[in-house]
Design an enzyme around this catalytic site. Sequence first.
Site, PDB file in Angstrom:
ATOM      1  N   ARG A  69       0.827  -1.221   0.000  1.00 25.66           N
ATOM      2  CA  ARG A  69       0.000   0.000   0.000  1.00 25.66           C
ATOM      3  C   ARG A  69       0.853   1.260   0.000  1.00 25.66           C
ATOM      4  NH1 ARG A  69      -3.582  -0.663   4.898  1.00 25.66           N
ATOM      5  NH2 ARG A  69      -4.155   1.468   4.343  1.00 25.66           N
ATOM      6  N   HIS A 118      -6.179   8.391  12.116  1.00 26.48           N
ATOM      7  CA  HIS A 118      -5.695   6.997  12.075  1.00 26.48           C
ATOM      8  C   HIS A 118      -4.227   6.892  11.679  1.00 26.48           C
ATOM      9  CE1 HIS A 118     -10.165   5.642  11.460  1.00 26.48           C
ATOM     10  NE2 HIS A 118      -9.900   5.991  12.708  1.00 26.48           N
ATOM     11  N   CYS A 129      10.583   0.862  22.145  1.00 22.17           N
ATOM     12  CA  CYS A 129      11.028   2.150  22.708  1.00 22.17           C
ATOM     13  C   CYS A 129      10.255   3.333  22.125  1.00 22.17           C
ATOM     14  CB  CYS A 129      12.537   2.335  22.534  1.00 22.17           C
ATOM     15  SG  CYS A 129      13.034   2.697  20.841  1.00 22.17           S
ATOM     16  N   CYS A 147      14.370  -1.879  15.075  1.00 25.23           N
ATOM     17  CA  CYS A 147      14.812  -0.596  15.623  1.00 25.23           C
ATOM     18  C   CYS A 147      16.341  -0.569  15.765  1.00 25.23           C
ATOM     19  CB  CYS A 147      14.159  -0.406  16.988  1.00 25.23           C
ATOM     20  SG  CYS A 147      14.702   1.067  17.846  1.00 25.23           S
ATOM     21  N   ASN A 213     -20.869  11.356  -1.162  1.00 25.21           N
ATOM     22  CA  ASN A 213     -20.526   9.943  -1.296  1.00 25.21           C
ATOM     23  C   ASN A 213     -21.178   9.402  -2.568  1.00 25.21           C
ATOM     24  OD1 ASN A 213     -20.248   6.980  -0.744  1.00 25.21           O
ATOM     25  ND2 ASN A 213     -19.646   7.696   1.285  1.00 25.21           N
ATOM     26  N   GLU A 215     -22.565   6.612  -2.643  1.00 25.90           N
ATOM     27  CA  GLU A 215     -23.771   5.865  -2.230  1.00 25.90           C
ATOM     28  C   GLU A 215     -24.193   6.261  -0.818  1.00 25.90           C
ATOM     29  OE1 GLU A 215     -21.854   1.685  -0.794  1.00 25.90           O
ATOM     30  OE2 GLU A 215     -21.948   1.999  -2.955  1.00 25.90           O
TER      31      GLU A 215
HETATM   32  C1  BJW Z   1     -16.603   7.594  -2.694  1.00 20.52           C
HETATM   33  C2  BJW Z   1     -15.894   7.494  -3.852  1.00 20.52           C
HETATM   34  C3  BJW Z   1     -15.737   8.676  -4.556  1.00 20.52           C
HETATM   35  C4  BJW Z   1     -15.924   5.558  -3.070  1.00 20.52           C
HETATM   36  N1  BJW Z   1     -16.273   9.780  -4.079  1.00 20.52           N
HETATM   37  N2  BJW Z   1     -17.144   8.640  -2.151  1.00 20.52           N
HETATM   38  C5  BJW Z   1     -19.031  -0.205  18.612  1.00 20.52           C
HETATM   39  C6  BJW Z   1     -19.253   1.141  18.754  1.00 20.52           C
HETATM   40  C7  BJW Z   1     -18.222   2.019  18.748  1.00 20.52           C
HETATM   41  C8  BJW Z   1     -16.910   1.595  18.567  1.00 20.52           C
HETATM   42  C9  BJW Z   1     -16.696   0.261  18.397  1.00 20.52           C
HETATM   43  C10 BJW Z   1     -17.722  -0.630  18.460  1.00 20.52           C
HETATM   44  N3  BJW Z   1     -17.202  -1.875  18.306  1.00 20.52           N
HETATM   45  C11 BJW Z   1     -15.867  -1.772  18.144  1.00 20.52           C
HETATM   46  C12 BJW Z   1     -15.555  -0.477  18.211  1.00 20.52           C
HETATM   47  C13 BJW Z   1     -14.242   0.086  18.068  1.00 20.52           C
HETATM   48  C14 BJW Z   1     -13.693   0.115  16.668  1.00 20.52           C
HETATM   49  C15 BJW Z   1     -14.789   0.263  15.619  1.00 20.52           C
HETATM   50  O1  BJW Z   1     -15.230   1.311  15.254  1.00 20.52           O
HETATM   51  N4  BJW Z   1     -15.244  -0.850  15.067  1.00 20.52           N
HETATM   52  C16 BJW Z   1     -16.344  -0.818  14.083  1.00 20.52           C
HETATM   53  C17 BJW Z   1     -15.955  -1.588  12.841  1.00 20.52           C
HETATM   54  C18 BJW Z   1     -17.579  -1.306  14.759  1.00 20.52           C
HETATM   55  N5  BJW Z   1     -12.855   1.299  16.648  1.00 20.52           N
HETATM   56  C19 BJW Z   1     -11.607   1.277  17.105  1.00 20.52           C
HETATM   57  O2  BJW Z   1     -11.088   0.247  17.533  1.00 20.52           O
HETATM   58  C20 BJW Z   1     -10.865   2.590  17.102  1.00 20.52           C
HETATM   59  N6  BJW Z   1     -10.300   2.840  18.388  1.00 20.52           N
HETATM   60  C21 BJW Z   1     -11.041   3.037  19.458  1.00 20.52           C
HETATM   61  O3  BJW Z   1     -12.257   3.009  19.432  1.00 20.52           O
HETATM   62  O4  BJW Z   1     -10.298   3.306  20.574  1.00 20.52           O
HETATM   63  C22 BJW Z   1     -10.955   3.267  21.831  1.00 20.52           C
HETATM   64  C23 BJW Z   1     -10.844   1.853  22.328  1.00 20.52           C
HETATM   65  C24 BJW Z   1      -9.601   1.336  22.587  1.00 20.52           C
HETATM   66  C25 BJW Z   1      -9.504   0.048  23.090  1.00 20.52           C
HETATM   67  C26 BJW Z   1     -10.659  -0.720  23.267  1.00 20.52           C
HETATM   68  C27 BJW Z   1     -11.888  -0.186  22.946  1.00 20.52           C
HETATM   69  C28 BJW Z   1     -11.997   1.121  22.493  1.00 20.52           C
HETATM   70  C29 BJW Z   1      -9.725   2.538  16.116  1.00 20.52           C
HETATM   71  C30 BJW Z   1     -10.189   2.453  14.721  1.00 20.52           C
HETATM   72  C31 BJW Z   1      -9.007   2.309  13.780  1.00 20.52           C
HETATM   73  C32 BJW Z   1      -9.410   2.129  12.360  1.00 20.52           C
HETATM   74  N7  BJW Z   1      -8.286   1.778  11.591  1.00 20.52           N
HETATM   75  C33 BJW Z   1      -8.419   1.575  10.169  1.00 20.52           C
HETATM   76  C34 BJW Z   1      -7.090   1.019   9.623  1.00 20.52           C
HETATM   77  C35 BJW Z   1      -6.006   2.109   9.584  1.00 20.52           C
HETATM   78  C36 BJW Z   1      -4.706   1.586   9.139  1.00 20.52           C
HETATM   79  C37 BJW Z   1      -4.699   1.184   7.676  1.00 20.52           C
HETATM   80  O5  BJW Z   1      -4.998   2.010   6.796  1.00 20.52           O
HETATM   81  O6  BJW Z   1      -4.370   0.033   7.417  1.00 20.52           O
HETATM   82  O7  BJW Z   1      -8.736   2.818   9.528  1.00 20.52           O
HETATM   83  S1  BJW Z   1      -9.799   0.570   9.744  1.00 20.52           S
HETATM   84  C38 BJW Z   1     -10.174   1.404   8.226  1.00 20.52           C
HETATM   85  O8  BJW Z   1     -11.511   1.920   8.299  1.00 20.52           O
HETATM   86  C39 BJW Z   1      -9.223   2.609   8.181  1.00 20.52           C
HETATM   87  C40 BJW Z   1     -10.163   3.707   7.750  1.00 20.52           C
HETATM   88  O9  BJW Z   1      -9.646   4.969   8.126  1.00 20.52           O
HETATM   89  C41 BJW Z   1     -11.454   3.337   8.445  1.00 20.52           C
HETATM   90  C42 BJW Z   1     -12.671   3.966   7.830  1.00 20.52           C
HETATM   91  O10 BJW Z   1     -12.871   3.539   6.527  1.00 20.52           O
HETATM   92  P1  BJW Z   1     -13.432   4.571   5.431  1.00 20.52           P
HETATM   93  O11 BJW Z   1     -12.457   5.636   5.218  1.00 20.52           O
HETATM   94  O12 BJW Z   1     -14.789   4.979   5.783  1.00 20.52           O
HETATM   95  O13 BJW Z   1     -13.396   3.648   4.105  1.00 20.52           O
HETATM   96  P2  BJW Z   1     -14.515   2.653   3.524  1.00 20.52           P
HETATM   97  O14 BJW Z   1     -13.840   1.792   2.527  1.00 20.52           O
HETATM   98  O15 BJW Z   1     -15.254   1.976   4.595  1.00 20.52           O
HETATM   99  O16 BJW Z   1     -15.561   3.610   2.792  1.00 20.52           O
HETATM  100  C43 BJW Z   1     -15.250   4.320   1.616  1.00 20.52           C
HETATM  101  C44 BJW Z   1     -16.470   5.144   1.222  1.00 20.52           C
HETATM  102  O17 BJW Z   1     -16.135   5.948   0.105  1.00 20.52           O
HETATM  103  C45 BJW Z   1     -17.691   4.314   0.820  1.00 20.52           C
HETATM  104  O18 BJW Z   1     -18.828   4.818   1.513  1.00 20.52           O
HETATM  105  C46 BJW Z   1     -17.840   4.571  -0.681  1.00 20.52           C
HETATM  106  O19 BJW Z   1     -19.190   4.581  -1.115  1.00 20.52           O
HETATM  107  C47 BJW Z   1     -17.218   5.927  -0.806  1.00 20.52           C
HETATM  108  N8  BJW Z   1     -16.625   6.254  -2.096  1.00 20.52           N
HETATM  109  N9  BJW Z   1     -15.505   6.140  -4.006  1.00 20.52           N
HETATM  110  C48 BJW Z   1     -16.957   9.757  -2.896  1.00 20.52           C
HETATM  111  N10 BJW Z   1     -15.079   8.678  -5.739  1.00 20.52           N
HETATM  112 ZN    ZN Z   2      13.345   0.710  19.751  1.00 24.20          ZN
END
Ligand code: BJW
Ligand code: ZN
Length: 247
Positions: A69, A118, A129, A147, A213, A215
């Site tokens: 990526r 993120h 570290c 590291c 968006n 959709e």
């Molecule tokens: C277009 C288009 C065009 C296409 N024009 N549009 C229940 C409630 C609340 C929270 C949680 C829960 N259960 C679990 C959780 C926590 C969890 C979470 O949210 N899970 C859900 C799945 C339910 N969240 C976390 O763990 C977060 N931390 C946290 O809550 O900390 C507190 C905590 C700590 C310890 C324990 C408990 C709580 C951290 C979240 C980290 C997300 N990380 C990722 C990976 C990053 C690294 C990497 O890149 O590899 O971040 S996941 C992935 O999803 C990435 C993105 O930033 C994130 C969002 O995705 P995004 O950007 O929305 O992409 P898509 O693909 O989903 O959507 C694309 C959209 O574009 C679509 O709608 C298309 O239609 C549109 N589109 N082309 C306009 N041309």
């Molecule tokens: Zn280190």
Amino acid sequence: MTISIKLRSLLQRVESICVLTGAGISAESGVATFRGVDGLWSKLKPEELANFDAFMRNPELVWEWYNYRRQIVHDVKPNPAHYALVRLEELVKEFTLVTQNVDNLHYRAGNKRVLELHGNIERSYCIDCRKFVENVEVTTEKKVPRCSSCNGLIRPDVVWFGEMLPEGVFEAATEAASRCELFLTIGTSAVVYPAAGLPRAARNQGAYVVEVNTEPTEVSHTVNETLLGKAGEVLPQLITILEETRK
Ligand code: BJW
Ligand code: ZN
């Protein structure tokens, strides 16, 4: 796509905007989104790659995925949607860009104030570290970098599931969302929290919330308006309206 009269007149006078972006804004640059049929996770499960346990179980696989990526984001360019947000930052008094993306394309386009919820795929750090490592080489080798100070495993500086967001960054985003007159949620499926809660937080504090968006999404029923279309086509149209009164 129709822009309502209400949004048109708001754009002509608005001075405080907060924007939330997701992977969809980079789709037209050639960066795959996460979810959906062509998404990065259509074949791989996020829980197998985007969490710390997965990294500890199989760091080679996780590094291979991030190297792949990193190479893509290195090779692509920002698109008209990114540049529209640069223009927006120039045009309004108060502007905050909150992104879930790790691809660095907002900075590369020229936005100055970006809150990266993120992390950023172009940065890495040592899990032991915590030392930051600049310029981890883009390589097709599977070897995991170590590291230079403590020999700990180096990981990408991104936020995985179950991890806290960088300190202070979400707080700053919530504040900007609560303060703005217009909140734009662009190219995100709005399923990942806490980012997905920002549009509602903005609306609860009186902002006019507009979604861009291709959709409808999880938050479509909570926003004031959804503009269905590609970000690279819709955003330049919004900028044209904004510019009408600011020449
Ligand atoms: C277009 C288009 C065009 C296409 N024009 N549009 C229940 C409630 C609340 C929270 C949680 C829960 N259960 C679990 C959780 C926590 C969890 C979470 O949210 N899970 C859900 C799945 C339910 N969240 C976390 O763990 C977060 N931390 C946290 O809550 O900390 C507190 C905590 C700590 C310890 C324990 C408990 C709580 C951290 C979240 C980290 C997300 N990380 C990722 C990976 C990053 C690294 C990497 O890149 O590899 O971040 S996941 C992935 O999803 C990435 C993105 O930033 C994130 C969002 O995705 P995004 O950007 O929305 O992409 P898509 O693909 O989903 O959507 C694309 C959209 O574009 C679509 O709608 C298309 O239609 C549109 N589109 N082309 C306009 N041309
Ligand atoms: Zn280190």
